[in-house]
Design an enzyme around this catalytic site. Structure first.
Site, PDB file in Angstrom:
ATOM      1  N   GLU A  51       0.852  -1.186   0.000  1.00  0.00           N
ATOM      2  CA  GLU A  51       0.000   0.000   0.000  1.00  0.00           C
ATOM      3  C   GLU A  51       0.888   1.236   0.000  1.00  0.00           C
ATOM      4  O   GLU A  51       1.952   1.241   0.602  1.00  0.00           O
ATOM      5  CB  GLU A  51      -0.928  -0.023   1.209  1.00  0.00           C
ATOM      6  CG  GLU A  51      -1.984  -1.094   1.056  1.00  0.00           C
ATOM      7  CD  GLU A  51      -2.913  -1.198   2.249  1.00  0.00           C
ATOM      8  OE1 GLU A  51      -3.058  -0.231   3.001  1.00  0.00           O
ATOM      9  OE2 GLU A  51      -3.488  -2.290   2.404  1.00  0.00           O
ATOM     10  N   GLY A  59       2.341  -3.577  11.179  1.00  0.00           N
ATOM     11  CA  GLY A  59       0.881  -3.659  11.253  1.00  0.00           C
ATOM     12  C   GLY A  59       0.377  -3.816   9.838  1.00  0.00           C
ATOM     13  O   GLY A  59       1.092  -4.322   8.980  1.00  0.00           O
ATOM     14  N   CYS A 102      -2.052  -7.077   6.179  1.00  0.00           N
ATOM     15  CA  CYS A 102      -1.541  -8.364   5.697  1.00  0.00           C
ATOM     16  C   CYS A 102      -0.486  -9.049   6.557  1.00  0.00           C
ATOM     17  O   CYS A 102      -0.647 -10.224   6.852  1.00  0.00           O
ATOM     18  CB  CYS A 102      -1.048  -8.202   4.271  1.00  0.00           C
ATOM     19  SG  CYS A 102      -2.452  -7.912   3.183  1.00  0.00           S
TER      20      CYS A 102
END
Ligand code: NAD
Ligand code: UGA
Length: 424
Positions: free
Chosen positions: A155, A257, A260
């Site tokens: 991300e 964190g 995934c």
């Protein structure tokens, strides 16, 4: 090629936009009406740099359409991607309910040959199970092939990662669909790793669990280095120059964190235990990560008397910079913990607001009269903060750097007390 992508989240939407930019005709389907309405209005429901522009551009070209209607999209496509969430369930398993709902629906819709490609991260054996289920539900063996094609994007850099992957993993039990998959991705320069369905699923878990283990390794070393007054960033530098180790994922701090790493580690542990194998290393990585918050809170308590009555500002709530994703965010866990300690918690994050705390729109206003400032996510604006201004606004002088992202020397130069783990 005509492609249907099921799920318009981080992976599904990025896959849709990138494949559309290659000239494929993509039907992106999501059951979330609000999400699809936004996309139809040219609004991208997630914060992912460059994604909105790519979506709008390809909608205009007519290569990308959005809908909640799976039937029509499946009918018009020869390739079907499944990119729905596979979140963590309470017992550590991957929750396959979204995935299974989709595959059940597909079994009623397939009436000509389709290649079904699983992009979602699913436990080893899931794709083979899908093959069996479709056959059991009466779908002709001539009408489908199943491919496991796990996704490795991060991300915040999703588009870049999808355009420049270090490999494309393709798992099959029958080689027939491989040529089509290679054609689909022919604009990407990356080696194909062809393996079995189970092999591809395992490669995905191996990657994410290895990354988690690497982070926990450096975090354990940070605690030991702290006791010996050694700077962990020097250790990471020295360690990472060895090409057998590599420099990436050696940033010590508050730990991992996100949607995934924690869930895939838990799922891999579960998959091992199911086979009677105790995953010692994976368990240790998780334990280390879980205890990092305690380590930082204890550091703070050693520096700040009566922490419970203090105004504490936390910069950063997302699980890492450049995303609005707070799933399994260590920063959020830290915020919860500070509330439990009785602190008055104020938060500034460039992309996120947090429930049940005072959120601020301006990072400098957020530190007004604060006793403590904590950097919990290393957004660029925090690294480049105007420390003179922060000093002017704050009441106290303690800065807790949970991401080793600012220089202790700079912070001290402005009259603050720098607190970190293994940052003498
Ligand atoms: P997400 O939660 O952002 O998006 C999933 C989407 O699927 C949601 O919009 C949801 O509404 C939709 N959906 C659920 N059920 C549906 C159904 N029956 N029909 C149509 N749409 C449906 O998830 P994500 O982060 O994109 O992750 C998707 C998968 O990819 C997961 O398995 C994840 O582990 C994996 N993955 C994620 C990333 C990442 O960086 N987020 C990277 C690699 C792999
Ligand atoms: C991760 C993997 O990097 C991707 O390859 C994978 O596709 C994805 O999971 C997935 O399967 O969803 P992502 O969760 O987006 O990607 O984020 P990362 O950049 O990997 O960071 C994960 C967490 O580790 C963040 O909380 C980050 O702060 C932390 N981290 C990362 C560290 O604490 N130290 C590091 O050195 C690197």
């Amino acid at each position: 090629m005509d492609v249907c992508v099921i799920g318009a989240g981080y992976v599904g939407l990025t896959t849709s936009a990138v494949l559309a930019s290659f000239g494929h005709h993509v039907h992106c389907v999501d059951k979330d009406k609000e999400r699809i309405t936004m996309l139809l209005e040219d609004k991208v429901p997630i914060f992912e740099p460059g994604l909105e522009e790519l979506v709008i551009e390809n909608k205009k070209k007519g290569n990308l359409v959005f809908s909640t209607q799976l039937g029509k999209a499946v009918k018009n496509s020869s390739i079907i991607f499944i990119a729905v969430g596979t979140p963590l369930s309470a017992d550590g398993r991957a929750d396959l309910s979204f995935y299974q709902a989709v595959t059940n629906e597909l079994s009623t819709l397939i009436d000509s040959y389709k290649i079904i490609i699983t992009k979602s991260t699913v436990p080893v054996g899931t794709n083979s199970e899908l093959e069996r289920t479709l056959l059991e539900k009466g779908v002709s063996a001539d009408y489908f092939d199943v491919v496991s094609n796990p996704e490795f994007l991060r991300e915040g850099t999703a588009i870049y990662d999808m355009l420049h992957p270090d490999k494309i993993v393709v798992g099959v039990n029958d080689p027939k669909p491989i040529t089509m998959v290679q054609k689909l991705y022919q604009k990407i320069q990356a080696p194909f790793i062809i393996t079995s369905l189970n092999g591809a699923e395992m490669i995905k878990y191996a990657s994410n669990t290895f990354l988690a283990v690497k982070i926990s390794f450096i975090n354990e070393l940070a605690q030991i280095s702290d006791a010996y007054d050694v700077d962990i960033t020097d250790v990471a530098l020295g360690l990472g120059t060895d090409p057998r180790i590599g420099p990436h994922f050696l940033r010590a701090g508050l730990g991992y964190g996100g949607s995934c790493l924690p869930k895939d580690l838990a799922s891999m542990e579960h998959q091992a235990l199911k086979q009677g194998i105790t995953p010692h290393l994976l368990k240790a990585a998780q334990t280390i990560n879980d205890l990092l918050i305690d380590g930082y809170v204890n550091k703070l308590k050693n520096k700040v008397a009566d922490l419970q009555s203090k105004k504490v500002t936390v910069w950063g709530a997302s699980f890492k910079p450049n995303t609005d994703d707070t799933r399994h965010s260590q920063a959020l866990r830290l915020i919860e913990r500070l509330k439990e300690e009785g602190c008055e918690v104020h938060v500034f994050d460039p992309a996120v607001t947090v429930d049940h705390v005072k959120n601020h729109q301006d990072m400098y206003e957020s530190v007004n009269e604060s006793d403590v400032l904590i950097i919990a996510t290393e957004w660029k604006e925090f690294i480049q903060a105007d420390w003179a201004l922060v000093k002017e606004k704050m009441k106290g002088q303690v800065i807790l750097d949970c991401r080793n992202c600012v220089s202790p020397r700079t912070i001290k130069h402005y009259g603050f007390t720098y607190v970190g783990m293994a940052r003498p």
